[in-house]
Scaffold this active site. Structure first.
Site, PDB file in Angstrom:
ATOM      1  CE1 TYR A   9       3.089  29.064 -28.296  1.00  0.00           C
ATOM      2  CE2 TYR A   9       5.134  30.170 -28.827  1.00  0.00           C
ATOM      3  CZ  TYR A   9       4.427  29.307 -28.033  1.00  0.00           C
ATOM      4  OH  TYR A   9       5.051  28.683 -26.990  1.00  0.00           O
ATOM      5  CD  GLU A  37      -3.657  26.000 -26.642  1.00  0.00           C
ATOM      6  OE1 GLU A  37      -3.429  26.461 -25.511  1.00  0.00           O
ATOM      7  OE2 GLU A  37      -2.753  25.629 -27.407  1.00  0.00           O
TER       8      GLU A  37
HETATM    9  C1  LIG Z   1      -2.634  23.517 -15.156  1.00  0.00           C
HETATM   10  C2  LIG Z   1      -3.163  24.476 -16.130  1.00  0.00           C
HETATM   11  C3  LIG Z   1      -2.088  25.189 -16.875  1.00  0.00           C
HETATM   12  C4  LIG Z   1      -2.668  26.260 -17.705  1.00  0.00           C
HETATM   13  C5  LIG Z   1      -1.618  27.227 -18.166  1.00  0.00           C
HETATM   14  C6  LIG Z   1      -2.242  28.277 -18.950  1.00  0.00           C
HETATM   15  C7  LIG Z   1      -1.261  29.253 -19.516  1.00  0.00           C
HETATM   16  C8  LIG Z   1      -0.966  28.982 -20.921  1.00  0.00           C
HETATM   17  C9  LIG Z   1      -0.229  30.027 -21.623  1.00  0.00           C
HETATM   18  C10 LIG Z   1       0.598  29.420 -22.710  1.00  0.00           C
HETATM   19  C11 LIG Z   1      -0.104  29.142 -23.933  1.00  0.00           C
HETATM   20  C12 LIG Z   1       0.637  28.138 -24.820  1.00  0.00           C
HETATM   21  C13 LIG Z   1      -0.278  27.716 -25.852  1.00  0.00           C
HETATM   22  C14 LIG Z   1       0.324  26.712 -26.819  1.00  0.00           C
HETATM   23  O1  LIG Z   1      -0.155  25.435 -26.494  1.00  0.00           O
HETATM   24  C15 LIG Z   1      -0.128  27.081 -28.154  1.00  0.00           C
HETATM   25  C16 LIG Z   1       0.708  26.442 -29.201  1.00  0.00           C
HETATM   26  O2  LIG Z   1       1.626  25.704 -29.045  1.00  0.00           O
HETATM   27  S1  LIG Z   1       0.240  26.898 -30.700  1.00  0.00           S
HETATM   28  C17 LIG Z   1       1.467  26.206 -31.773  1.00  0.00           C
HETATM   29  C18 LIG Z   1       2.654  27.095 -31.966  1.00  0.00           C
HETATM   30  N1  LIG Z   1       3.577  26.778 -30.957  1.00  0.00           N
HETATM   31  C19 LIG Z   1       4.872  26.886 -31.140  1.00  0.00           C
HETATM   32  O3  LIG Z   1       5.380  27.259 -32.173  1.00  0.00           O
HETATM   33  C20 LIG Z   1       5.639  26.508 -29.981  1.00  0.00           C
HETATM   34  C21 LIG Z   1       6.925  27.196 -30.037  1.00  0.00           C
HETATM   35  N2  LIG Z   1       7.488  27.094 -28.774  1.00  0.00           N
HETATM   36  C22 LIG Z   1       8.475  26.338 -28.555  1.00  0.00           C
HETATM   37  O4  LIG Z   1       9.024  25.687 -29.400  1.00  0.00           O
HETATM   38  C23 LIG Z   1       8.822  26.412 -27.155  1.00  0.00           C
HETATM   39  O5  LIG Z   1       9.466  27.566 -26.884  1.00  0.00           O
HETATM   40  C24 LIG Z   1       9.508  25.216 -26.563  1.00  0.00           C
HETATM   41  C25 LIG Z   1       8.978  23.932 -27.129  1.00  0.00           C
HETATM   42  C26 LIG Z   1       9.078  25.238 -25.119  1.00  0.00           C
HETATM   43  C27 LIG Z   1      11.018  25.238 -26.755  1.00  0.00           C
HETATM   44  O6  LIG Z   1      11.650  26.202 -26.021  1.00  0.00           O
HETATM   45  P1  LIG Z   1      13.188  26.577 -25.986  1.00  0.00           P
HETATM   46  O7  LIG Z   1      13.410  27.786 -26.818  1.00  0.00           O
HETATM   47  O8  LIG Z   1      13.583  26.645 -24.564  1.00  0.00           O
HETATM   48  O9  LIG Z   1      13.942  25.378 -26.616  1.00  0.00           O
HETATM   49  P2  LIG Z   1      14.540  25.114 -28.074  1.00  0.00           P
HETATM   50  O10 LIG Z   1      13.565  24.361 -28.855  1.00  0.00           O
HETATM   51  O11 LIG Z   1      15.126  26.327 -28.713  1.00  0.00           O
HETATM   52  O12 LIG Z   1      15.729  24.177 -27.666  1.00  0.00           O
HETATM   53  C28 LIG Z   1      16.885  24.686 -26.974  1.00  0.00           C
HETATM   54  C29 LIG Z   1      18.033  23.751 -27.226  1.00  0.00           C
HETATM   55  O13 LIG Z   1      17.731  22.447 -26.771  1.00  0.00           O
HETATM   56  C30 LIG Z   1      17.683  21.567 -27.864  1.00  0.00           C
HETATM   57  N3  LIG Z   1      16.570  20.649 -27.704  1.00  0.00           N
HETATM   58  C31 LIG Z   1      15.425  20.916 -27.105  1.00  0.00           C
HETATM   59  N4  LIG Z   1      14.606  19.868 -27.144  1.00  0.00           N
HETATM   60  C32 LIG Z   1      15.278  18.908 -27.815  1.00  0.00           C
HETATM   61  C33 LIG Z   1      14.981  17.595 -28.203  1.00  0.00           C
HETATM   62  N5  LIG Z   1      13.777  17.031 -27.942  1.00  0.00           N
HETATM   63  N6  LIG Z   1      15.903  16.907 -28.869  1.00  0.00           N
HETATM   64  C34 LIG Z   1      17.106  17.445 -29.165  1.00  0.00           C
HETATM   65  N7  LIG Z   1      17.456  18.695 -28.828  1.00  0.00           N
HETATM   66  C35 LIG Z   1      16.551  19.414 -28.161  1.00  0.00           C
HETATM   67  C36 LIG Z   1      17.558  22.421 -29.101  1.00  0.00           C
HETATM   68  O14 LIG Z   1      18.056  21.837 -30.255  1.00  0.00           O
HETATM   69  C37 LIG Z   1      18.344  23.622 -28.689  1.00  0.00           C
HETATM   70  O15 LIG Z   1      19.723  23.316 -28.766  1.00  0.00           O
HETATM   71  P3  LIG Z   1      20.802  24.352 -29.312  1.00  0.00           P
HETATM   72  O16 LIG Z   1      20.420  25.722 -28.828  1.00  0.00           O
HETATM   73  O17 LIG Z   1      22.080  23.854 -28.748  1.00  0.00           O
HETATM   74  O18 LIG Z   1      20.723  24.234 -30.797  1.00  0.00           O
END
Ligand SMILES: CCCCCCCCCCCCC[C@@H](O)CC(=O)SCCNC(=O)CCNC(=O)[C@H](O)C(C)(C)COP(=O)(O)OP(=O)(O)OC[C@H]1O[C@@H](n2cnc3c(N)ncnc32)[C@H](O)[C@@H]1OP(=O)(O)O
Length: 243
Positions: A165, A172
């Site tokens: 992250y 970026e």
């Molecule tokens: C218009 C201009 C805008 C400019 C904005 C400027 C501000 C920017 C600030 C932010 C900077 C971000 C920068 C970023 O791009 C940098 C990077 O990404 S670097 C790489 C490292 N990144 C990561 O590791 C990302 C990690 N983050 C995440 O994974 C996120 O938190 C997120 C993807 C958003 C997920 O969030 P969340 O915790 O809410 O979800 P979960 O993944 O835990 O899922 C929750 C439950 O839902 C189920 N789920 C979700 N998606 C799916 C799917 N596709 N298929 C099946 N199931 C899904 C998941 O299994 C969980 O279920 P359960 O709890 O029941 O097990």
């Protein structure tokens, strides 16, 4: 072999409690999500392999973005569907919205639009980081839906981000910073007065605001992931407010 969820390699009673809280998905939603996650895992794998092959063949990162940009644009834009998925999976619209929109912005309004910065090392940094993250994340979702989640994928999903992250954010921010002189020189995407709408917009200052917006937003995403890590890997029960 590493234990899987099914093997009971998790956290006993707490895990059972967590499983009990899982949202039950209909057959159609499950089928769609499996298709979506397999497609996304494959897409990011193709991108990763293309980057490695490019680097081995050419021995330089120059031209790498250009050679993989179509695949990147397609799969990163496809990720917009994740905001829609928030209606069926237990994920935060706000966190997902910020994550996806910042990525789309980087791809289309920075890397695609400003050709002069495509060969910056910082572009390769965020590309590599995104690729590793997404292969891990989408394979996690796929195996989770199939109820056969290998522990090492779960571990990777909730540990890799600790380094990836900040590394991705650095990539970026350095890329936007590198774009600033070109944006200032060309006045791209800007609207100067006087004009018939009587509004002015300066993309250069907009980019500076975007860079500063990482300061309050990134820690929220990072701490969200740290909380998820404690919940999933250590079985802590965490009460989160709804969006
Ligand atoms: C218009 C201009 C805008 C400019 C904005 C400027 C501000 C920017 C600030 C932010 C900077 C971000 C920068 C970023 O791009 C940098 C990077 O990404 S670097 C790489 C490292 N990144 C990561 O590791 C990302 C990690 N983050 C995440 O994974 C996120 O938190 C997120 C993807 C958003 C997920 O969030 P969340 O915790 O809410 O979800 P979960 O993944 O835990 O899922 C929750 C439950 O839902 C189920 N789920 C979700 N998606 C799916 C799917 N596709 N298929 C099946 N199931 C899904 C998941 O299994 C969980 O279920 P359960 O709890 O029941 O097990």
């Amino acid at each position: 072999m590493a234990p899987s969820e099914e093997d009971g390699g998790g956290n006993g009673a707490v895990e059972e409690k967590e499983k009990g809280k899982k949202r039950k998905l209909g057959a159609l939603a499950t089928a769609w999500l499996i298709f979506y996650n397999v497609a996304m895992t494959a897409g990011w794998l193709v991108l990763g392999i293309a980057m490695v092959r490019f680097y081995i063949q050419k021995g330089t990162h120059r031209g790498l973005f250009r050679s993989v940009q179509k695949t990147l644009k397609f799969f990163q834009t496809f990720a917009l569907l994740e905001v829609v998925h928030c209606a069926v999976v237990r994920t935060s619209v706000l966190v997902t919205g910020v994550q996806v929109s910042s990525r789309i912005f980087m791809v289309w309004f920075i890397a695609h639009s400003i050709k002069q910065i495509q060969n910056e090392e910082s572009v390769i940094l965020f590309l590599v980081v995104w690729t590793v993250t997404e292969i891990t994340r989408y394979s996690f979702y796929t195996f989770n839906l199939l109820n056969h989640l290998p522990y090492f994928i779960k571990w990777a999903r909730y540990n890799f981000f600790i380094i990836l992250y900040p590394a991705g954010v650095a990539g970026e921010l350095l890329t936007i910073y590198a774009a600033l002189p070109y944006v200032k020189k060309t006045g791209m995407f800007s609207l100067r007065l006087p004009n018939k709408y009587n509004v002015s917009f300066d993309y250069y200052y907009f980019l500076i605001i975007v860079m500063f917006s990482y300061v309050p937003l990134f820690p929220q995403l990072y701490f969200h992931m740290l909380r998820q890590r404690r919940r999933v890997l250590h079985g802590e029960v965490i009460v989160e407010k709804d969006d």
